[in-house]
Design an enzyme around this catalytic site. Structure first.
Site, PDB file in Angstrom:
ATOM      1  N   LYS A 195      -3.773   3.207  -2.689  1.00 37.51           N
ATOM      2  CA  LYS A 195      -4.915   4.071  -2.976  1.00 37.51           C
ATOM      3  C   LYS A 195      -4.686   5.415  -2.314  1.00 37.51           C
ATOM      4  O   LYS A 195      -4.145   5.504  -1.217  1.00 37.51           O
ATOM      5  CB  LYS A 195      -6.208   3.462  -2.417  1.00 37.51           C
ATOM      6  CG  LYS A 195      -6.530   2.074  -2.951  1.00 37.51           C
ATOM      7  CD  LYS A 195      -7.676   1.450  -2.189  1.00 37.51           C
ATOM      8  CE  LYS A 195      -7.924   0.021  -2.630  1.00 37.51           C
ATOM      9  NZ  LYS A 195      -8.913  -0.663  -1.777  1.00 37.51           N
ATOM     10  N   MET A 210      -7.360   9.495   9.505  1.00 43.91           N
ATOM     11  CA  MET A 210      -7.877  10.010   8.240  1.00 43.91           C
ATOM     12  C   MET A 210      -8.882  11.144   8.455  1.00 43.91           C
ATOM     13  O   MET A 210      -9.923  11.209   7.809  1.00 43.91           O
ATOM     14  CB  MET A 210      -8.522   8.883   7.423  1.00 43.91           C
ATOM     15  CG  MET A 210      -7.592   7.717   7.154  1.00 43.91           C
ATOM     16  SD  MET A 210      -8.421   6.236   6.499  1.00 43.91           S
ATOM     17  CE  MET A 210      -9.250   5.625   7.985  1.00 43.91           C
ATOM     18  N   ASP A 269       0.820  -1.206   0.000  1.00 37.87           N
ATOM     19  CA  ASP A 269       0.000   0.000   0.000  1.00 37.87           C
ATOM     20  C   ASP A 269       0.853   1.255   0.000  1.00 37.87           C
ATOM     21  O   ASP A 269       2.066   1.213   0.228  1.00 37.87           O
ATOM     22  CB  ASP A 269      -0.905   0.024   1.233  1.00 37.87           C
ATOM     23  CG  ASP A 269      -2.153  -0.821   1.058  1.00 37.87           C
ATOM     24  OD1 ASP A 269      -2.442  -1.206  -0.084  1.00 37.87           O
ATOM     25  OD2 ASP A 269      -2.833  -1.093   2.062  1.00 37.87           O
TER      26      ASP A 269
END
Length: 376
Positions: A177, A292, A155
């Site tokens: 991503k 996040m 990732d």
């Protein structure tokens, strides 16, 4: 030999129409231009020179069509055309020949290894947490698995320092991503894991932090187990633990914080507003850790204050925690969003809210505040 594609997802990696994305239609991405503002990122940015150098093996069959890189060795990220979906599909098509070749090699290796063939001819999949970035925070078990893998799918938030530990014969493939660009859909990642496990390979899925804390590890494990693939999870130090320790913040502390709560700052598309938890999370005796949450912090802070959390509650935001590029700001909850904006913090940034933040030696009034809290 064709890759198996008789599984569940019409849009999976293996269900791409290769006639549509044949070699005659492949185009270079363009000459990628460096963006020096992120050149020091400890992570793999979406179109970085490091990424294409690291994954160079998968473009070997397409020397004429591979991305043209004009960046110097210090570059870490480049500008790309606006049509990210076309880039993604073109990238997948470029990689297909070498991925097929690797699949054949691994199947041949399995068939020729005599008594060492895995049970049922299937390989193992390891979901490995790599922590918040500092390679010294990896577990010994994670290092052992990383060094013996055949294929590693990694990732964006797996740090470059961790990837340097990969064995010389292993193959790395970026499946990261970021906002506005997914190099692989989740379904495509599932199919990659499954196909190489069916070939008898040792497949390692590298995820930043812990794979089962605000990651997609649970979904990947569930999918593979339904297909009869054995999945082993190697936990990593989640960002909340690693970064709070780096800053000297105890997530719980007798008499100050009797619980800790991990929140996600955003929801999946179409999901419930992540800020709905504010009413129950506004507990002055608890520590809140928000993953996040850069974009939603202003709203979250307002709701926490509205539901009773004192505006002067100590808080901090930490960008790229535990890495040499770590940056942080400390402020009262009511001022934190403005401080973040002034400092221009970027993702990944972890936010910690609670009285325990004042125990950090980095808190501006740390000695006075810490003494007061302990006395109380």
């Amino acid at each position: 030999m064709a890759l198996p594609y008789t599984h569940h997802y019409d849009l999976s990696f293996f269900a791409l129409n290769l006639k549509k994305f044949g070699s005659s239609h492949l185009q270079p991405f363009c000459c990628l231009r460096c963006n020096s503002s992120v050149s020091s990122s400890p992570f793999t940015e979406k179109h970085s020179l490091q990424r294409y150098q690291r994954d160079q093996w998968v473009y070997n069959n397409n020397n004429q069509q591979r991305p043209s890189l004009s960046c110097d060795d210090e570059a870490a990220s480049c500008s790309v055309p606006a049509d990210s979906d076309s880039i993604r599909l073109n990238d997948i098509a470029l990689q297909l020949p070498e991925l097929r070749k690797l699949l054949q090699v691994l199947k041949h290796k399995r068939e020729s290894c005599g008594g060492q063939v895995p049970k049922n001819g299937l390989g193992d999949v390891f979901l490995v947490g790599t922590g918040p970035g500092d390679p010294d925070l990896l577990t010994l078990k994670a290092v052992k698995v990383i060094q013996k893998a055949d294929l590693l799918l990694y990732d964006r938030l797996v740090s470059n320092a961790v990837l340097d530990l990969v064995g010389p014969d292993a193959r790395l493939l970026y499946v990261g991503k970021t906002a506005g660009y997914h190099s692989r859909t989740q379904e495509e990642i599932h199919e990659l894991l499954l196909s190489f496990a069916e070939a008898g390979a040792t497949v390692v899925r590298l995820q930043g932090g812990d794979p089962l804390v605000f990651g997609r590890g649970g979904e990947e494990m569930d999918f593979l187990q339904q297909q009869g693939i054995q999945v082993k999870v190697i936990p990593g130090i989640t960002a909340a633990s690693g970064i709070s320790a780096e800053l000297g913040i105890p997530l719980t502390h007798r008499g100050i914080a009797n619980s800790v709560r991990f929140l996600t700052g955003h929801s999946r598309k179409g999901g419930t507003d992540p800020l709905f938890v504010a009413e129950n999370a506004a507990d002055p005796d608890s520590t809140l850790v928000v993953y996040m949450g850069l974009s939603t912090l202003p709203s979250l802070a307002q709701k926490l204050i509205h539901h009773g959390l004192p505006p002067d509650t100590p808080a901090t935001a930490v960008e790229r925690g535990t890495t040499p590029q770590q940056r942080m700001v400390f402020a009262k909850l009511k001022d934190l969003a403005d401080k973040i904006k002034t400092a221009e913090l970027v993702s990944p940034t972890l936010i910690i809210i609670g009285k325990v933040v004042a125990l950090s030696p980095f808190w501006p009034q740390s000695l006075t505040e810490a003494s007061r809290l302990v006395e109380v």
